[in-house]
Design a protein around this motif. Structure first.
Motif, PDB file in Angstrom:
ATOM      1  N   LEU B  21     -11.487  -9.144  -8.407  1.00 16.89           N
ATOM      2  CA  LEU B  21     -11.165  -9.283  -6.984  1.00 16.89           C
ATOM      3  C   LEU B  21     -11.939  -8.203  -6.252  1.00 16.89           C
ATOM      4  N   ARG B  22     -12.750  -8.620  -5.298  1.00 15.45           N
ATOM      5  CA  ARG B  22     -13.698  -7.691  -4.686  1.00 15.45           C
ATOM      6  C   ARG B  22     -13.196  -7.135  -3.356  1.00 15.45           C
ATOM      7  N   CYS B  23     -13.504  -5.862  -3.156  1.00 16.73           N
ATOM      8  CA  CYS B  23     -13.078  -5.184  -1.937  1.00 16.73           C
ATOM      9  C   CYS B  23     -14.155  -4.191  -1.524  1.00 16.73           C
ATOM     10  N   ASN B  24     -14.544  -4.241  -0.268  1.00 13.72           N
ATOM     11  CA  ASN B  24     -15.412  -3.235   0.331  1.00 13.72           C
ATOM     12  C   ASN B  24     -14.683  -2.598   1.509  1.00 13.72           C
ATOM     13  N   TYR B  25     -14.982  -1.341   1.733  1.00 14.01           N
ATOM     14  CA  TYR B  25     -14.290  -0.641   2.805  1.00 14.01           C
ATOM     15  C   TYR B  25     -15.276   0.133   3.648  1.00 14.01           C
ATOM     16  N   SER B  26     -14.871   0.456   4.837  1.00 13.21           N
ATOM     17  CA  SER B  26     -15.598   1.434   5.630  1.00 13.21           C
ATOM     18  C   SER B  26     -14.566   2.388   6.191  1.00 13.21           C
ATOM     19  N   SER B  27     -14.892   3.660   6.120  1.00 14.51           N
ATOM     20  CA  SER B  27     -13.951   4.665   6.580  1.00 14.51           C
ATOM     21  C   SER B  27     -14.712   5.870   7.060  1.00 14.51           C
ATOM     22  N   SER B  28     -14.248   6.451   8.147  1.00 14.78           N
ATOM     23  CA  SER B  28     -14.910   7.629   8.707  1.00 14.78           C
ATOM     24  C   SER B  28     -14.738   8.846   7.816  1.00 14.78           C
ATOM     25  N   TYR B  29     -13.679   8.867   7.060  1.00 15.13           N
ATOM     26  CA  TYR B  29     -13.392  10.012   6.205  1.00 15.13           C
ATOM     27  C   TYR B  29     -13.199   9.522   4.786  1.00 15.13           C
ATOM     28  N   SER B  30     -13.345  10.438   3.831  1.00 17.25           N
ATOM     29  CA  SER B  30     -13.136  10.076   2.436  1.00 17.25           C
ATOM     30  C   SER B  30     -11.724   9.544   2.268  1.00 17.25           C
ATOM     31  N   PRO B  31     -11.580   8.293   1.906  1.00 15.88           N
ATOM     32  CA  PRO B  31     -10.246   7.674   1.959  1.00 15.88           C
ATOM     33  C   PRO B  31      -9.499   7.709   0.643  1.00 15.88           C
ATOM     34  N   SER B  32      -8.220   7.396   0.737  1.00 16.57           N
ATOM     35  CA  SER B  32      -7.463   6.937  -0.417  1.00 16.57           C
ATOM     36  C   SER B  32      -7.514   5.408  -0.386  1.00 16.57           C
ATOM     37  N   LEU B  33      -7.545   4.819  -1.575  1.00 18.37           N
ATOM     38  CA  LEU B  33      -7.649   3.363  -1.668  1.00 18.37           C
ATOM     39  C   LEU B  33      -6.574   2.839  -2.597  1.00 18.37           C
ATOM     40  N   PHE B  34      -6.061   1.673  -2.262  1.00 20.58           N
ATOM     41  CA  PHE B  34      -4.943   1.103  -3.000  1.00 20.58           C
ATOM     42  C   PHE B  34      -5.187  -0.393  -3.226  1.00 20.58           C
ATOM     43  N   TRP B  35      -4.568  -0.882  -4.277  1.00 20.08           N
ATOM     44  CA  TRP B  35      -4.362  -2.318  -4.422  1.00 20.08           C
ATOM     45  C   TRP B  35      -2.854  -2.559  -4.526  1.00 20.08           C
ATOM     46  N   TYR B  36      -2.391  -3.493  -3.687  1.00 21.99           N
ATOM     47  CA  TYR B  36      -1.014  -3.940  -3.750  1.00 21.99           C
ATOM     48  C   TYR B  36      -1.001  -5.419  -4.144  1.00 21.99           C
ATOM     49  N   VAL B  37       0.080  -5.824  -4.811  1.00 23.49           N
ATOM     50  CA  VAL B  37       0.248  -7.227  -5.187  1.00 23.49           C
ATOM     51  C   VAL B  37       1.525  -7.764  -4.535  1.00 23.49           C
ATOM     52  N   GLN B  38       1.435  -9.011  -4.082  1.00 18.49           N
ATOM     53  CA  GLN B  38       2.600  -9.661  -3.484  1.00 18.49           C
ATOM     54  C   GLN B  38       2.815 -10.994  -4.187  1.00 18.49           C
ATOM     55  N   HIS B  39       3.889 -11.083  -4.952  1.00 21.79           N
ATOM     56  CA  HIS B  39       4.243 -12.359  -5.560  1.00 21.79           C
ATOM     57  C   HIS B  39       4.960 -13.219  -4.530  1.00 21.79           C
ATOM     58  N   PRO B  40       4.977 -14.529  -4.723  1.00 20.90           N
ATOM     59  CA  PRO B  40       5.549 -15.430  -3.719  1.00 20.90           C
ATOM     60  C   PRO B  40       6.954 -15.010  -3.294  1.00 20.90           C
ATOM     61  N   ASN B  41       7.135 -14.917  -2.003  1.00 20.28           N
ATOM     62  CA  ASN B  41       8.429 -14.584  -1.395  1.00 20.28           C
ATOM     63  C   ASN B  41       8.959 -13.223  -1.830  1.00 20.28           C
ATOM     64  N   LYS B  42       8.064 -12.342  -2.173  1.00 21.94           N
ATOM     65  CA  LYS B  42       8.462 -10.983  -2.575  1.00 21.94           C
ATOM     66  C   LYS B  42       7.789  -9.956  -1.672  1.00 21.94           C
ATOM     67  N   GLY B  43       8.225  -8.710  -1.806  1.00 22.83           N
ATOM     68  CA  GLY B  43       7.574  -7.617  -1.096  1.00 22.83           C
ATOM     69  C   GLY B  43       6.309  -7.180  -1.809  1.00 22.83           C
ATOM     70  N   LEU B  44       5.688  -6.128  -1.311  1.00 19.08           N
ATOM     71  CA  LEU B  44       4.440  -5.625  -1.876  1.00 19.08           C
ATOM     72  C   LEU B  44       4.735  -4.567  -2.934  1.00 19.08           C
ATOM     73  N   GLN B  45       4.010  -4.657  -4.021  1.00 16.35           N
ATOM     74  CA  GLN B  45       4.169  -3.705  -5.116  1.00 16.35           C
ATOM     75  C   GLN B  45       2.843  -3.005  -5.347  1.00 16.35           C
ATOM     76  N   LEU B  46       2.876  -1.693  -5.512  1.00 15.87           N
ATOM     77  CA  LEU B  46       1.652  -0.943  -5.757  1.00 15.87           C
ATOM     78  C   LEU B  46       1.140  -1.220  -7.162  1.00 15.87           C
ATOM     79  N   LEU B  47      -0.138  -1.616  -7.251  1.00 18.76           N
ATOM     80  CA  LEU B  47      -0.783  -1.816  -8.548  1.00 18.76           C
ATOM     81  C   LEU B  47      -1.445  -0.532  -9.029  1.00 18.76           C
ATOM     82  N   LEU B  48      -2.208   0.074  -8.126  1.00 20.52           N
ATOM     83  CA  LEU B  48      -2.926   1.295  -8.475  1.00 20.52           C
ATOM     84  C   LEU B  48      -3.443   1.944  -7.197  1.00 20.52           C
ATOM     85  N   LYS B  49      -3.887   3.223  -7.345  1.00 18.79           N
ATOM     86  CA  LYS B  49      -4.444   3.904  -6.185  1.00 18.79           C
ATOM     87  C   LYS B  49      -5.508   4.901  -6.618  1.00 18.79           C
TER      88      LYS B  49
END
Lengths: 114, 115
Positions: B21-49
């Motif tokens: 799963l591909r992701c590109n970002y642009s940020s003015s400052y050195s960022p923190s980056l995350f992937w969250y997963v959302q299963h159907p009808n559920k909230g967001l869960q942190l996968l990694l950061k």
């Protein structure tokens, strides 16, 4: 032992009504957020509170009014509901020290305005 | 300005095959980056950061992501997909020094896993 909880889970109401969604976190976090997820799954921040003080207020109609009675609770009141308010609303929290990067999300409240 | 682009709105794989799963970002400052997963009808869960330590980050359920500053990318991978991985995945950026924890979300990638 739920970390971030929201009530109700589902809310169906008529246009023009006023409704509230409640959020509570038992993580001892200082900062809480409200997000709106639209029908295309896009998430956008609405508000953020730190120790009961408003710190982020995005371009949200003033029909939406957050209230934080204490740092463990952040409620969202919506006046004069419109069809476009139908969405899933997520509450989240984060500590302001230590592992401050990670936000912990509630299960969401699906609001349907008829 | 901050932005997050998830290059695919839908990805379909067969069970047991690799996931990207591909992701590109642009940020003015050195960022923190995350992937969250959302299963159907559920909230967001942190996968990694990623928060400026090791560039290869391991998360839960066998997922990992590599931060590549030169490519401004943070792609999510898993060697072997499982049926339970079917969900919506969000790439998220938090710029350094952002107003207390402000996150910017990508538009999500729907992962379908075929048996």
């Amino acid at each position: 032992d739920t970390a971030v909880s929201q009530t109700p889970k589902y809310l169906v109401t008529q246009m023009g009504n006023d409704k509230s969604i409640k959020c509570e976190q038992n993580l001892g976090h200082d900062t809480m957020y409200w997000y709106k997820q639209d029908s295309k799954k896009f998430l956008k921040i609405m508000f953020s509170y730190n120790n009961k003080e408003l710190i982020i207020n995005e371009t949200v109609p003033n029909r939406f009014s957050p209230k934080s009675p204490d740092k463990a609770h952040l409620n969202l009141h919506i006046n004069s509901l419109e069809l476009g308010d139908s969405a899933v609303y997520f509450c989240a929290s984060t500590p302001t020290s230590g592992n401050a990067d990670t936000q912990y999300f509630g299960p969401g409240t699906r609001l349907t305005v008829l | 300005a901050q932005s997050v682009t998830q290059l695919d709105s839908h990805v379909s794989v067969s069970e047991g095959t690799p996931v990207l799963l591909r992701c590109n970002y642009s940020s003015s400052y050195s960022p923190s980056l995350f992937w969250y997963v959302q299963h159907p009808n559920k909230g967001l869960q942190l996968l990694l950061k990623y928060t400026s330590a090791a560039t290869l980050v391991k998360g839960i359920n066998g997922f990992e992501a590599e931060f590549k500053k030169s490519e401004t990318s943070f792609h999510l991978t898993k060697p072997s997909a499982h049926m339970s991985d079917a969900a919506e995945y969000f790439c998220v950026v938090r710029p350094r020094g952002s107003t207390l924890g402000r996150l910017y979300f990508g538009r999500g990638t729907q992962l379908t896993v075929w048996p």
